[in-house]
Design a protein around this motif. Structure first.
Motif, PDB file in Angstrom:
ATOM      1  N   TYR A 172       0.836  -1.203   0.000  1.00 16.54           N
ATOM      2  CA  TYR A 172       0.000   0.000   0.000  1.00 16.54           C
ATOM      3  C   TYR A 172       0.873   1.257   0.000  1.00 16.54           C
ATOM      4  O   TYR A 172       1.835   1.371   0.775  1.00 16.54           O
ATOM      5  N   GLN A 173       0.540   2.195  -0.877  1.00 15.39           N
ATOM      6  CA  GLN A 173       1.231   3.478  -0.939  1.00 15.39           C
ATOM      7  C   GLN A 173       0.201   4.599  -1.048  1.00 15.39           C
ATOM      8  O   GLN A 173      -0.805   4.455  -1.751  1.00 15.39           O
ATOM      9  N   THR A 174       0.480   5.696  -0.368  1.00 17.96           N
ATOM     10  CA  THR A 174      -0.399   6.857  -0.478  1.00 17.96           C
ATOM     11  C   THR A 174       0.013   7.686  -1.689  1.00 17.96           C
ATOM     12  O   THR A 174       1.091   7.472  -2.270  1.00 17.96           O
ATOM     13  N   THR A 175      -0.801   8.632  -2.061  1.00 19.19           N
ATOM     14  CA  THR A 175      -0.515   9.436  -3.256  1.00 19.19           C
ATOM     15  C   THR A 175       0.717  10.316  -3.097  1.00 19.19           C
ATOM     16  O   THR A 175       1.391  10.629  -4.073  1.00 19.19           O
ATOM     17  N   ARG A 183       1.034   6.624   7.187  1.00 18.00           N
ATOM     18  CA  ARG A 183       0.610   5.706   6.119  1.00 18.00           C
ATOM     19  C   ARG A 183      -0.513   4.801   6.612  1.00 18.00           C
ATOM     20  O   ARG A 183      -1.510   4.589   5.907  1.00 18.00           O
ATOM     21  N   GLN A 186      -3.731   6.785   7.086  1.00 18.74           N
ATOM     22  CA  GLN A 186      -4.355   7.144   5.812  1.00 18.74           C
ATOM     23  C   GLN A 186      -5.033   5.938   5.165  1.00 18.74           C
ATOM     24  O   GLN A 186      -6.082   6.074   4.531  1.00 18.74           O
ATOM     25  N   TYR A 187      -4.464   4.747   5.369  1.00 20.68           N
ATOM     26  CA  TYR A 187      -5.070   3.527   4.821  1.00 20.68           C
ATOM     27  C   TYR A 187      -6.495   3.345   5.348  1.00 20.68           C
ATOM     28  O   TYR A 187      -7.395   2.943   4.610  1.00 20.68           O
ATOM     29  N   GLU A 190      -9.190   5.272   3.352  1.00 16.24           N
ATOM     30  CA  GLU A 190      -9.469   4.962   1.948  1.00 16.24           C
ATOM     31  C   GLU A 190     -10.914   4.491   1.784  1.00 16.24           C
ATOM     32  O   GLU A 190     -11.463   3.812   2.659  1.00 16.24           O
ATOM     33  N   SER A 292      -6.788  14.654   6.208  1.00  9.60           N
ATOM     34  CA  SER A 292      -6.036  13.462   5.808  1.00  9.60           C
ATOM     35  C   SER A 292      -4.646  13.405   6.453  1.00  9.60           C
ATOM     36  O   SER A 292      -4.126  14.404   6.965  1.00  9.60           O
ATOM     37  N   ASP A 294      -2.229  12.029   4.468  1.00  8.28           N
ATOM     38  CA  ASP A 294      -1.427  11.842   3.272  1.00  8.28           C
ATOM     39  C   ASP A 294      -0.663  13.126   2.986  1.00  8.28           C
ATOM     40  O   ASP A 294      -1.011  13.909   2.091  1.00  8.28           O
TER      41      ASP A 294
END
Length: 474
Positions: A172-175, A183, A186-187, A190, A292, A294
């Motif tokens: 998993y990667q954020t923008t 991280r 933020q997951y 989603e 957020s 992110d």
């Protein structure tokens, strides 16, 4: 022995019978007394100038030397804004409030998700704390809630209706490339992962954080009131078993900081003027998703601070939450240093971030650089004796005032953290003396953390070991 025990019991009974208001008045009286004593002894100990022998510093030290000495004196004033806010919080608002009472029925409260973020290195610790927090929620009357554990490694929690284990995928990667705790947080936000509605609330906890009945009631009052989007409350560190007395006494300052600066900024302005910490945070889901986590690499070291300042810049409202939660101070001195180092580095990244306008973070910048320049401020103790320079009386008064407030915060933190009923009067007195005694040692530790943090790699995230069953020794 019997006499000592009887004395402790009587002292505990006296503490119980004293009203909340009387305790606060006694604390304020002690506060003013300490500040007056500091001013008195600073004037008594100051060597009077002899006009016949007085030297002109501009001649004695030169222009560069004199300017340097005065600049070092003025560095101390960077901490003045937060000192003023600490004084306001510790005096204007009752520091010994009564038991938190519910202002409405828990059945009518909105849905609450208690979110715990962990790497998953200590599964037994997480499991035990989930069970304890679950029981505390039920005992406090909380009905509409879920405990959600967000982890990088599977914990293996037992399936329960009110418990959800969420494992962050390794790919998993954020923008923006957010890392570490940011991280994971933020997951959860989603679209394909989030199960909460915009009007629900999230209570953020670290893996070692324990709820209390007062904190649950405070959270319920906050979310049922609904006037503010984000809130935070007090955390204390001397509950149950004290693993490391030195670090616990050092953290007494953080307790005072919560009761002082944190309350003042939220009660007066409802803004995180000096930011806040990452646990015992309560956010409305809509607000958290809009802000957020992110926020790239720079927002991943002190993700709590970045989140607070970003939310502030977006116009969200904050408030202080009644009650307290429990945590433990770092078990080792190295963990203590590493913890402070990460905070310094993360806050520096926030202060220097171009994404947050200066008008929202200038007070945070003052607080941060008062910490970063701590070695320079401490050097004034020696420089004032070796290279004396004439200063206006108001400047001397302010410097002593700053020092007196900061030292009293250690004293108050002990009074707030160490319950006389549990420890007894004599042991409480010993803790008070110890808190003052470890101040020089604490200054050394903080200076090491500052220097290491300023010159070290600022994009590393050190996780302090909070597993009481397997502490690391130094």
């Amino acid at each position: 022995m019997k006499l000592s025990r009887d004395f402790a019991n009587k002292s505990a009974c006296l503490s119980i019978t004293l009203s909340s208001r009387i305790k606060h008045i006694l604390h304020c009286t002690l506060f003013v007394t300490v500040l007056c004593l500091f001013q008195y002894f600073s004037s008594v100990l100051k060597v009077p100038d002899d006009p016949a022998e007085e030297d002109n510093p501009w001649i004695q030290y030169g222009v560069f030397g004199t300017c340097t000495l005065y600049a070092l004196r003025f560095v101390t004033f960077l901490s003045l804004p937060q000192v003023i806010f600490n004084v306001i919080g510790l005096t204007f608002y009752n520091c010994f409030p009564d038991k938190v009472t519910l202002k409405g029925s828990p059945l009518l409260a909105p849905y609450v998700c208690i979110r715990v973020v962990t790497r998953g290195d200590y599964p037994e610790l997480v499991k035990n704390n989930v069970n304890r927090n679950m029981n505390k929620c039920i005992d406090s009357g909380l009905e509409n809630f879920l405990i959600e554990v967000v982890t990088d490694k599977p914990i293996g929690l037992e399936p329960q209706r009110k418990v959800r284990e969420l494992v962050v995928p390794t790919d998993y990667q954020t923008t923006t490339g957010a890392l570490f705790k940011a991280r994971a947080l933020q997951y959860c936000l989603e679209d394909k992962v989030n199960i909460l509605n915009d009007n629900d609330w999230i209570v953020h906890l670290d893996e070692e954080t324990l709820l209390t009945e007062n904190s649950v009631r405070g959270i319920l009052n906050f979310v049922m009131d609904g006037k503010h989007h984000i809130g935070q409350g007090l955390i204390t560190y001397a509950n149950e078993e004290v693993v490391n007395w030195i670090t616990t006494l050092a953290d007494s300052f953080r307790v005072s900081d919560d009761m002082g600066k944190l309350r003042a900024q939220f009660y007066w302005f409802h803004k995180p003027l000096f930011s806040f910490k990452g646990s015992f945070v309560v956010t409305q889901v809509a607000a958290e998703r809009a802000v957020s986590f992110d926020n790239g690499r720079d927002g991943s070291i002190a993700e709590d601070c970045y989140f607070a300042m970003k939310a502030y810049s977006m116009g969200y409202s904050f408030n202080f939450i009644e009650g307290d939660m429990w945590e433990k101070s770092p078990f080792t001195l190295m963990d203590f240093i590493q913890q402070r180092k990460r905070w310094i580095q993360g806050i520096l990244l926030v202060v220097h971030s171009k994404a947050i306008p200066l008008r929202y973070k200038w007070l945070l910048g003052c607080a941060c650089y008062s910490w970063v320049t701590l070695p320079l401020s401490v050097s004034n103790i020696l420089l004032a004796a070796w290279f004396p320079i004439p200063c206006p009386a108001i400047m001397d008064f302010t410097v002593v005032f700053i020092g007196g407030v900061n030292i009293y915060m250690f004293i108050f933190g002990v009074l707030k953290s160490f319950n006389v009923y549990r420890f007894g009067f004599l042991k409480l007195c010993l803790c008070l003396m110890s808190a003052v005694a470890v101040l020089p040692f604490n200054l050394i530790i903080e200076n090491i953390a500052v220097l290491w943090g300023y010159f070290g790699n600022k994009h590393k995230f050190y996780v302090v070991n909070k597993n009481i069953g397997n502490p690391i020794t130094v």
